[in-house]
Design an enzyme around this catalytic site. Structure first.
Site: not given
Ligand code: PLP
Length: 368
Positions: A106, A175, A199
């Site tokens: 991520w 994040d 989550k």
């Molecule tokens: N950041 C993290 C730590 C994630 O686990 C995820 C998705 O699982 C995201 C960002 C991306 O999120 P989205 O699918 O809502 O764009």
């Protein structure tokens, strides 16, 4: 015969407390006696304004968010924020550069997206596998960076920060999508925190952004208006139609967290749940293998292989099939890493984790 209880250990999109689902079910047809569904009401109505305010206040309360921070509820997911963060913050300093700590999928994606808008420094040498957080003494932070970015919990690789990086005078951005409200955090150490609600705090559709007020109004001119923090904060997240239902669900989840002891209680339970699983892994004589450095093992997502270091796929399939027969679902590891991943978000109960632990123990005895 009673239907077997299904235990969801999936990494996403959401794991919700049963009480929240029951409450939402009740209000789906008639919200608070107003005769229409919560899905139908105007986002500018007084009832919805109440939902927004209650949700924000609960969040401020649970995280002790200082007054000089704005809270926004936006669409676009965590991925939307991969773009919004640089679009709003990379221009804070003339050099238009940002430091990214890449510790998994991520943060790697976020860094790649940021490269479109400025210069990105990966502040430690590229890792050959995402199983550790390099020691902060080896980091080369750039003092003229606009911000330092990191992902607090890497959902795919199970790498979690147990500390807040010290970035001196450079703004810190995190994040927290997959460990938000799973433990207390000191918001005042951050310039910006974002988290997709799915989550730990709700269902997919809403992303929480907490940002220090003095960082607003510095967006690049090409920043799309819906991603512009100043515009969204200035309109209390109502510049465009907000994700109403997801905000409503988040409000219910925050209330549930509050009624269950807040972030300190969540942390205690999350330590207990993940501790149970890691104890079995560590005591299995190499039968279960977690590749992540002990110092940064995630309490939220526990990845492991079975049989040998790189995993015995036949044995892993047997494990997943057996788990599924007992009602335990979504334990398959992310397709990019394989193996098993047990996600233990706030709404996974200690009892659920105990059932999984018991199954792991039995499977070990039978197949070692
Ligand atoms: N950041 C993290 C730590 C994630 O686990 C995820 C998705 O699982 C995201 C960002 C991306 O999120 P989205 O699918 O809502 O764009």
């Amino acid at each position: 015969m009673d239907k077997k209880k299904t235990l969801n250990f999936g990494a996403g999109p959401a794991k919700l407390p049963q009480t929240v689902l029951l409450e939402a079910q009740k209000e789906l047809l008639d919200y608070n006696g107003i005769g229409i569904s919560v899905l139908e009401m105007s986002h500018r109505s007084s009832d919805f304004t109440k939902i927004m305010n209650t949700t924000e206040n609960l969040l401020r309360d649970l995280l002790n968010i200082p007054e000089n921070y704005k809270v926004m509820f936006l669409q676009g997911g965590g991925s939307g924020q991969f773009s919004a963060v640089p679009l709003n913050l990379i221009g804070l300093k003339e050099d238009r550069c940002a430091d990214y700590l890449v510790t998994g999928t991520w943060s790697a994606k976020a860094a790649k997206e940021a490269e479109k808008y400025g210069k990105v420094n990966i502040i430690h040498p590229k890792l050959d596998s995402y199983t550790k957080i390099p020691d902060p003494s080896s980091w080369t932070l750039n003092p003229s960076a606009s911000y330092v970015y990191y992902c607090c919990n890497e959902t795919v690789h199970g790498v979690e920060f147990n500390f807040i990086p010290d970035t001196k005078d450079v703004i810190l951005v995190s994040d927290m999508s997959s460990n938000f409200l799973s433990r207390p955090i000191d918001v005042s150490k951050f310039g910006l925190i974002f988290a997709g609600a799915q989550k730990n705090v709700g269902c997919a559709g809403v992303t929480v952004v907490i940002v220090r007020e003095d960082l607003l109004g510095k967006a690049l001119k090409e920043c799309p208006v819906v991603l512009d923090y100043q515009v969204q904060a200035g309109n209390n997240s109502l510049y465009n139609t907000p994700p109403c239902f997801s905000i409503y669900i988040m409000g219910l989840v925050l209330e549930w967290i509050k009624n269950n002891g807040g972030t300190a209680a969540m942390e205690r339970l999350n330590k207990e749940k993940s501790g149970m699983i890691y104890d079995i892994i560590d005591g299995s004589n190499g039968f279960y293998v977690c590749p992540v450095d002990v110092k940064c093992r995630s309490r939220m997502n526990v990845p492991f292989r079975i049989g040998k270091q790189e995993g015995d796929e036949a044995l892993e399939k047997l494990f997943l099939d057996g788990a599924s027969k007992l009602g335990m679902i979504s334990l398959k590891g992310h397709r990019s890493v394989g193996g098993i991943r047990a996600s233990l978000y706030n709404a996974v109960t200690v009892e659920d984790a105990r059932v999984l632990a018991e199954y792991m123990r039995t499977f070990l005895k039978e197949h070692q």
